[in-house]
Write a protein that holds these residues in place. Structure first.
Motif, PDB file in Angstrom:
ATOM      1  N   ALA A  25      96.102 -50.571  21.635  1.00 43.57           N
ATOM      2  CA  ALA A  25      95.452 -50.280  22.917  1.00 43.57           C
ATOM      3  C   ALA A  25      94.076 -50.945  22.985  1.00 43.57           C
ATOM      4  O   ALA A  25      93.669 -51.452  24.035  1.00 43.57           O
ATOM      5  CB  ALA A  25      95.322 -48.769  23.100  1.00 43.57           C
ATOM      6  N   ILE A  26      93.376 -50.949  21.862  1.00 38.84           N
ATOM      7  CA  ILE A  26      92.052 -51.563  21.801  1.00 38.84           C
ATOM      8  C   ILE A  26      92.155 -53.060  22.087  1.00 38.84           C
ATOM      9  O   ILE A  26      91.367 -53.620  22.851  1.00 38.84           O
ATOM     10  CB  ILE A  26      91.409 -51.328  20.415  1.00 38.84           C
ATOM     11  CG1 ILE A  26      91.060 -49.852  20.241  1.00 38.84           C
ATOM     12  CG2 ILE A  26      90.172 -52.195  20.231  1.00 38.84           C
ATOM     13  CD1 ILE A  26      90.731 -49.460  18.815  1.00 38.84           C
ATOM     14  N   MET A  27      93.134 -53.712  21.476  1.00 43.19           N
ATOM     15  CA  MET A  27      93.305 -55.150  21.693  1.00 43.19           C
ATOM     16  C   MET A  27      93.637 -55.453  23.147  1.00 43.19           C
ATOM     17  O   MET A  27      93.167 -56.446  23.707  1.00 43.19           O
ATOM     18  CB  MET A  27      94.383 -55.694  20.762  1.00 43.19           C
ATOM     19  CG  MET A  27      93.951 -55.744  19.315  1.00 43.19           C
ATOM     20  SD  MET A  27      95.212 -56.511  18.264  1.00 43.19           S
ATOM     21  CE  MET A  27      94.328 -56.552  16.687  1.00 43.19           C
ATOM     22  N   ASP A  28      94.440 -54.591  23.749  1.00 44.48           N
ATOM     23  CA  ASP A  28      94.773 -54.784  25.162  1.00 44.48           C
ATOM     24  C   ASP A  28      93.523 -54.666  26.031  1.00 44.48           C
ATOM     25  O   ASP A  28      93.279 -55.491  26.914  1.00 44.48           O
ATOM     26  CB  ASP A  28      95.806 -53.743  25.611  1.00 44.48           C
ATOM     27  CG  ASP A  28      97.211 -54.053  25.101  1.00 44.48           C
ATOM     28  OD1 ASP A  28      97.451 -55.211  24.695  1.00 44.48           O
ATOM     29  OD2 ASP A  28      98.053 -53.140  25.099  1.00 44.48           O
ATOM     30  N   LYS A  29      92.731 -53.639  25.773  1.00 38.67           N
ATOM     31  CA  LYS A  29      91.546 -53.411  26.593  1.00 38.67           C
ATOM     32  C   LYS A  29      90.495 -54.501  26.404  1.00 38.67           C
ATOM     33  O   LYS A  29      89.804 -54.887  27.351  1.00 38.67           O
ATOM     34  CB  LYS A  29      90.941 -52.042  26.277  1.00 38.67           C
ATOM     35  CG  LYS A  29      91.749 -50.865  26.821  1.00 38.67           C
ATOM     36  CD  LYS A  29      91.037 -49.540  26.559  1.00 38.67           C
ATOM     37  CE  LYS A  29      91.783 -48.383  27.201  1.00 38.67           C
ATOM     38  NZ  LYS A  29      91.092 -47.079  27.000  1.00 38.67           N
ATOM     39  N   GLU A  62      98.843 -43.407  10.046  1.00 39.56           N
ATOM     40  CA  GLU A  62      98.822 -44.857  10.224  1.00 39.56           C
ATOM     41  C   GLU A  62      99.429 -45.249  11.560  1.00 39.56           C
ATOM     42  O   GLU A  62      98.951 -46.165  12.226  1.00 39.56           O
ATOM     43  CB  GLU A  62      99.579 -45.540   9.081  1.00 39.56           C
ATOM     44  CG  GLU A  62      98.851 -45.516   7.746  1.00 39.56           C
ATOM     45  CD  GLU A  62      99.591 -46.323   6.705  1.00 39.56           C
ATOM     46  OE1 GLU A  62      99.755 -47.539   6.919  1.00 39.56           O
ATOM     47  OE2 GLU A  62     100.022 -45.733   5.688  1.00 39.56           O
ATOM     48  N   ARG A  63     100.508 -44.543  11.948  1.00 37.91           N
ATOM     49  CA  ARG A  63     101.160 -44.874  13.217  1.00 37.91           C
ATOM     50  C   ARG A  63     100.189 -44.684  14.383  1.00 37.91           C
ATOM     51  O   ARG A  63     100.136 -45.515  15.307  1.00 37.91           O
ATOM     52  CB  ARG A  63     102.390 -43.985  13.408  1.00 37.91           C
ATOM     53  CG  ARG A  63     103.097 -44.203  14.743  1.00 37.91           C
ATOM     54  CD  ARG A  63     104.350 -43.376  14.855  1.00 37.91           C
ATOM     55  NE  ARG A  63     105.358 -43.803  13.885  1.00 37.91           N
ATOM     56  CZ  ARG A  63     106.579 -43.256  13.795  1.00 37.91           C
ATOM     57  NH1 ARG A  63     106.916 -42.263  14.607  1.00 37.91           N
ATOM     58  NH2 ARG A  63     107.439 -43.693  12.905  1.00 37.91           N
ATOM     59  N   THR A  64      99.411 -43.605  14.333  1.00 34.86           N
ATOM     60  CA  THR A  64      98.447 -43.351  15.401  1.00 34.86           C
ATOM     61  C   THR A  64      97.357 -44.417  15.424  1.00 34.86           C
ATOM     62  O   THR A  64      96.947 -44.896  16.491  1.00 34.86           O
ATOM     63  CB  THR A  64      97.811 -41.959  15.227  1.00 34.86           C
ATOM     64  OG1 THR A  64      98.843 -40.975  15.282  1.00 34.86           O
ATOM     65  CG2 THR A  64      96.795 -41.683  16.320  1.00 34.86           C
ATOM     66  N   VAL A  65      96.887 -44.800  14.232  1.00 35.76           N
ATOM     67  CA  VAL A  65      95.860 -45.841  14.152  1.00 35.76           C
ATOM     68  C   VAL A  65      96.387 -47.154  14.713  1.00 35.76           C
ATOM     69  O   VAL A  65      95.685 -47.864  15.448  1.00 35.76           O
ATOM     70  CB  VAL A  65      95.389 -46.026  12.693  1.00 35.76           C
ATOM     71  CG1 VAL A  65      94.526 -47.281  12.558  1.00 35.76           C
ATOM     72  CG2 VAL A  65      94.608 -44.800  12.231  1.00 35.76           C
ATOM     73  N   LYS A  66      97.643 -47.487  14.368  1.00 33.73           N
ATOM     74  CA  LYS A  66      98.230 -48.716  14.894  1.00 33.73           C
ATOM     75  C   LYS A  66      98.325 -48.674  16.416  1.00 33.73           C
ATOM     76  O   LYS A  66      98.083 -49.685  17.094  1.00 33.73           O
ATOM     77  CB  LYS A  66      99.621 -48.923  14.298  1.00 33.73           C
ATOM     78  CG  LYS A  66      99.609 -49.376  12.838  1.00 33.73           C
ATOM     79  CD  LYS A  66     101.037 -49.585  12.335  1.00 33.73           C
ATOM     80  CE  LYS A  66     101.037 -50.062  10.885  1.00 33.73           C
ATOM     81  NZ  LYS A  66     102.411 -50.267  10.357  1.00 33.73           N
TER      82      LYS A  66
END
Length: 211
Positions: free
Chosen positions: A178-182, A169-173
């Motif tokens: 990062a996705i939201m930033d990009k 879960e930590r990796t997914v978060k």
């Protein structure tokens, strides 16, 4: 400037009259005595519209419309004709014509049709620009981030996403952040909207709160 109006008509006196009217209304005008002339000059299709006579020697108005479409031109076309023909009108509209006016057309009706066509064209180009910007941002995602993106926009929880990816879960978060930033968004709702606009949103599972 409101845009460039490209007028194609084999009647020289009509071309002159239309040019005077449009220039007096603030438009830049380019005139062509034949469809071939317009094809040879390859007008910029970033703004403006085309006023196109249906019946002309050589390449007809409908043939010119077809050739411009093949070239990828997106300039809106307003057909003008002194010989109304329902079948021709239907063909032109089905092929994407913006309007079909019967000569003689009143100045107000003509100017209104031009204004509508240019406004629609400008709005379409703005939407195309927005979509291109979104596609560009989406292309910056890594393959793993793209996988996470496609999972979370289906409404799956981080736990389900982690299980599906064989991750934590930590990796997914971290990927989600990062996705939201990009993609320059603040919420999963915004991610879903992007997915819908770009046509990458798969069938949704039952909605789950994203943790």
């Amino acid at each position: 400037m409101p845009g460039i109006v490209h007028v194609v008509d084999d009647d020289a006196s009509y071309l002159s009259a239309i040019q005077q009217l449009l220039e007096a209304s603030g438009y830049r005008v380019a005139t062509y005595a034949s469809a071939q002339q317009l094809l040879d000059r390859q007008p910029d299709d970033s703004k403006g519209c085309i006023l196109l006579d249906v019946r002309m020697p050589g390449i007809s108005g409908l043939e010119l419309q077809s050739r411009l479409t093949e070239r990828g031109s997106k300039l809106p076309i307003i057909f003008l004709t002194a010989y109304p023909d329902v079948s021709i009108t239907v063909k032109a509209i089905k092929a994407g014509a913006d309007d079909f006016l019967i000569k003689p057309v009143g100045s107000e009706d003509l100017l209104s049709a031009i204004s509508r066509a240019i406004t629609r064209h400008r709005n379409v180009r703005a939407l195309d620009g927005e979509l291109e910007a979104l596609r560009s941002r989406l292309s910056t995602l890594t393959s793993r981030q793209r996988q996470v993106f496609e999972i979370i926009v289906q409404g799956k929880t981080n736990k389900l996403a982690a299980r599906e990816l064989g991750s934590t879960e930590r990796t997914v978060k971290a990927h989600r952040s990062a996705i939201m930033d990009k993609l320059q968004v603040q919420s999963v709702v915004d991610l879903v909207r992007i997915a819908e606009r770009l046509g990458v949103l798969g069938d949704k599972d039952e909605p789950n709160a994203i943790g």
